[in-house]
Scaffold this motif. Structure first.
Motif, PDB file in Angstrom:
ATOM      1  N   ALA A   1     -21.880  49.402 -14.956  1.00 10.81           N
ATOM      2  CA  ALA A   1     -22.844  49.892 -15.944  1.00 10.81           C
ATOM      3  C   ALA A   1     -22.084  50.398 -17.162  1.00 10.81           C
ATOM      4  O   ALA A   1     -22.007  51.601 -17.407  1.00 10.81           O
ATOM      5  CB  ALA A   1     -23.713  50.987 -15.347  1.00 10.81           C
TER       6      ALA A   1
ATOM      7  N   TYR B   1     -27.868  50.815  -8.891  1.00 10.73           N
ATOM      8  CA  TYR B   1     -27.749  51.860  -9.905  1.00 10.73           C
ATOM      9  C   TYR B   1     -28.304  53.157  -9.319  1.00 10.73           C
ATOM     10  O   TYR B   1     -29.387  53.166  -8.730  1.00 10.73           O
ATOM     11  CB  TYR B   1     -28.526  51.521 -11.175  1.00 10.73           C
ATOM     12  CG  TYR B   1     -28.092  50.238 -11.854  1.00 10.73           C
ATOM     13  CD1 TYR B   1     -26.825  50.124 -12.418  1.00 10.73           C
ATOM     14  CD2 TYR B   1     -28.960  49.153 -11.928  1.00 10.73           C
ATOM     15  CE1 TYR B   1     -26.430  48.957 -13.042  1.00 10.73           C
ATOM     16  CE2 TYR B   1     -28.570  47.978 -12.554  1.00 10.73           C
ATOM     17  CZ  TYR B   1     -27.302  47.882 -13.100  1.00 10.73           C
ATOM     18  OH  TYR B   1     -26.908  46.722 -13.715  1.00 10.73           O
TER      19      TYR B   1
ATOM     20  N   GLU C   1     -35.371  48.175 -11.292  1.00 12.29           N
ATOM     21  CA  GLU C   1     -34.005  47.971 -11.783  1.00 12.29           C
ATOM     22  C   GLU C   1     -33.957  48.018 -13.310  1.00 12.29           C
ATOM     23  O   GLU C   1     -33.046  48.614 -13.899  1.00 12.29           O
ATOM     24  CB  GLU C   1     -33.464  46.638 -11.272  1.00 12.29           C
ATOM     25  CG  GLU C   1     -32.022  46.374 -11.672  1.00 12.29           C
ATOM     26  CD  GLU C   1     -31.440  45.135 -11.009  1.00 12.29           C
ATOM     27  OE1 GLU C   1     -30.464  44.591 -11.559  1.00 12.29           O
ATOM     28  OE2 GLU C   1     -31.951  44.729  -9.949  1.00 12.29           O
ATOM     29  N   GLU C   2     -34.958  47.409 -13.951  1.00 15.71           N
ATOM     30  CA  GLU C   2     -35.006  47.412 -15.421  1.00 15.71           C
ATOM     31  C   GLU C   2     -35.092  48.838 -15.954  1.00 15.71           C
ATOM     32  O   GLU C   2     -34.388  49.211 -16.903  1.00 15.71           O
ATOM     33  CB  GLU C   2     -36.218  46.609 -15.894  1.00 15.71           C
ATOM     34  CG  GLU C   2     -36.416  46.655 -17.405  1.00 15.71           C
ATOM     35  CD  GLU C   2     -37.715  46.001 -17.841  1.00 15.71           C
ATOM     36  OE1 GLU C   2     -38.000  46.032 -19.056  1.00 15.71           O
ATOM     37  OE2 GLU C   2     -38.436  45.456 -16.969  1.00 15.71           O
TER      38      GLU C   2
ATOM     39  N   ARG D   1     -31.825  50.760 -15.697  1.00 14.26           N
ATOM     40  CA  ARG D   1     -30.891  50.429 -16.786  1.00 14.26           C
ATOM     41  C   ARG D   1     -31.243  51.212 -18.043  1.00 14.26           C
ATOM     42  O   ARG D   1     -30.363  51.741 -18.735  1.00 14.26           O
ATOM     43  CB  ARG D   1     -30.922  48.930 -17.076  1.00 14.26           C
ATOM     44  CG  ARG D   1     -30.311  48.052 -16.003  1.00 14.26           C
ATOM     45  CD  ARG D   1     -30.062  46.662 -16.557  1.00 14.26           C
ATOM     46  NE  ARG D   1     -29.761  45.708 -15.522  1.00 14.26           N
ATOM     47  CZ  ARG D   1     -30.623  44.828 -15.012  1.00 14.26           C
ATOM     48  NH1 ARG D   1     -31.877  44.803 -15.470  1.00 14.26           N
ATOM     49  NH2 ARG D   1     -30.269  43.997 -14.070  1.00 14.26           N
TER      50      ARG D   1
ATOM     51  N   ARG E   1     -28.839  54.082 -19.872  1.00 12.79           N
ATOM     52  CA  ARG E   1     -28.478  53.992 -21.297  1.00 12.79           C
ATOM     53  C   ARG E   1     -28.855  55.261 -22.043  1.00 12.79           C
ATOM     54  O   ARG E   1     -28.177  55.678 -22.978  1.00 12.79           O
ATOM     55  CB  ARG E   1     -29.176  52.797 -21.956  1.00 12.79           C
ATOM     56  CG  ARG E   1     -28.625  51.437 -21.580  1.00 12.79           C
ATOM     57  CD  ARG E   1     -29.251  50.343 -22.423  1.00 12.79           C
ATOM     58  NE  ARG E   1     -28.734  49.034 -22.057  1.00 12.79           N
ATOM     59  CZ  ARG E   1     -29.352  48.184 -21.238  1.00 12.79           C
ATOM     60  NH1 ARG E   1     -30.523  48.532 -20.708  1.00 12.79           N
ATOM     61  NH2 ARG E   1     -28.814  47.021 -20.943  1.00 12.79           N
TER      62      ARG E   1
END
Length: 245
Positions: A139, A170, A217-218, A221, A225
């Motif tokens: 990541a 993650y 999962e999206e 992320r 960030r």
């Protein structure tokens, strides 16, 4: 506690049946106080600023004064295992405003608790700092300290018979009964193993967890960030009634 127990604890897994005594929960930044206890340096909302939506004075008062990011997890009912998640940021002028979400999520199989113990299959209610992340996948976009490690492996099936594979791709550790500044895989439990540990925000596997909060999962992320250690991020979580107190 073995690493296998830590990994099993963080999931709502049928494979965890023999490990439920190990628990699954986090604490305010390296603290050993009970779940939801006031955070050091907490201060009331400044006059004229928009307060954190959906969160009442009891939990707002536990948010550290320097915090400018809050992930709010709204559960349905005390015994519900579905939730909605929004990420808020606080500005000097406007107060709190949503910058991401709402996202659907799962929480513990049996819902929520203000007094979390290992194996109760409930997610702790309260305000907890978010200081460390990790996962099986790289990541490079993550801002929090990130431990890329093949030991973030999930095996077996969840409470609904769903496969758990990929759930730890993650992970963001919730600082309940853990030492901040360490990998989510760290097994030290300041409150003792009977108070649980390994409470994470991780990739959703399509069913309720043991005590964690899970997102697609999206959305994981996007979260990695966005979470910025300079903004002293926290998670504020619980059923809607408890959040509004």
């Amino acid at each position: 506690m073995t690493l296998r127990k830590v990994l099993a604890c963080a999931l709502g897994a049928v494979v965890c049946t023999g490990l439920l005594g190990t628990g699954c929960t986090p604490e305010p930044r390296g603290s050993s106080s009970p779940a939801g206890s006031p955070a050091p340096g907490a201060s009331p909302q400044r006059t004229g600023q928009r307060p954190l939506p959906g969160v009442g004075p009891a939990l707002r008062g536990r948010i550290p004064a320097g915090t400018r990011q809050a992930l709010v997890v709204h559960g349905t009912t005390e015994d519900g295992n579905r939730a909605e998640v929004l990420l808020y940021e606080r500005g000097a002028d406007h107060g709190w405003r949503a910058v991401a979400g709402p996202w659907p999520a799962h929480n513990g199989l049996r819902g929520w608790t203000r007094d979390h113990w290992a194996g109760d299959l409930r997610t702790p209610v309260g305000v907890f700092t978010l200081s460390d992340a990790g996962g099986r996948l790289p990541a490079p976009f993550a801002r929090l300290p990130y431990d890329e490690n093949p030991e973030f492996t999930a095996e077996g099936d969840g409470h609904l018979g769903e496969p758990l594979e990929g759930s730890f791709d993650y992970v963001v550790a919730v600082d309940y009964n853990r030492v901040s500044g360490t990998s989510p895989l760290d097994t030290e439990r300041p409150l003792g193993e009977d108070r649980g540990g390994g409470v994470w925000i991780h990739v959703d596997h399509g069913g309720p967890t043991n005590a964690c909060v899970s997102l697609s999962e999206e959305h994981m992320r996007v979260l990695l960030r966005a979470l910025d250690p300079a903004r002293e991020p926290v998670v504020v979580m619980g059923p809607e009634a408890a959040l509004r107190e």
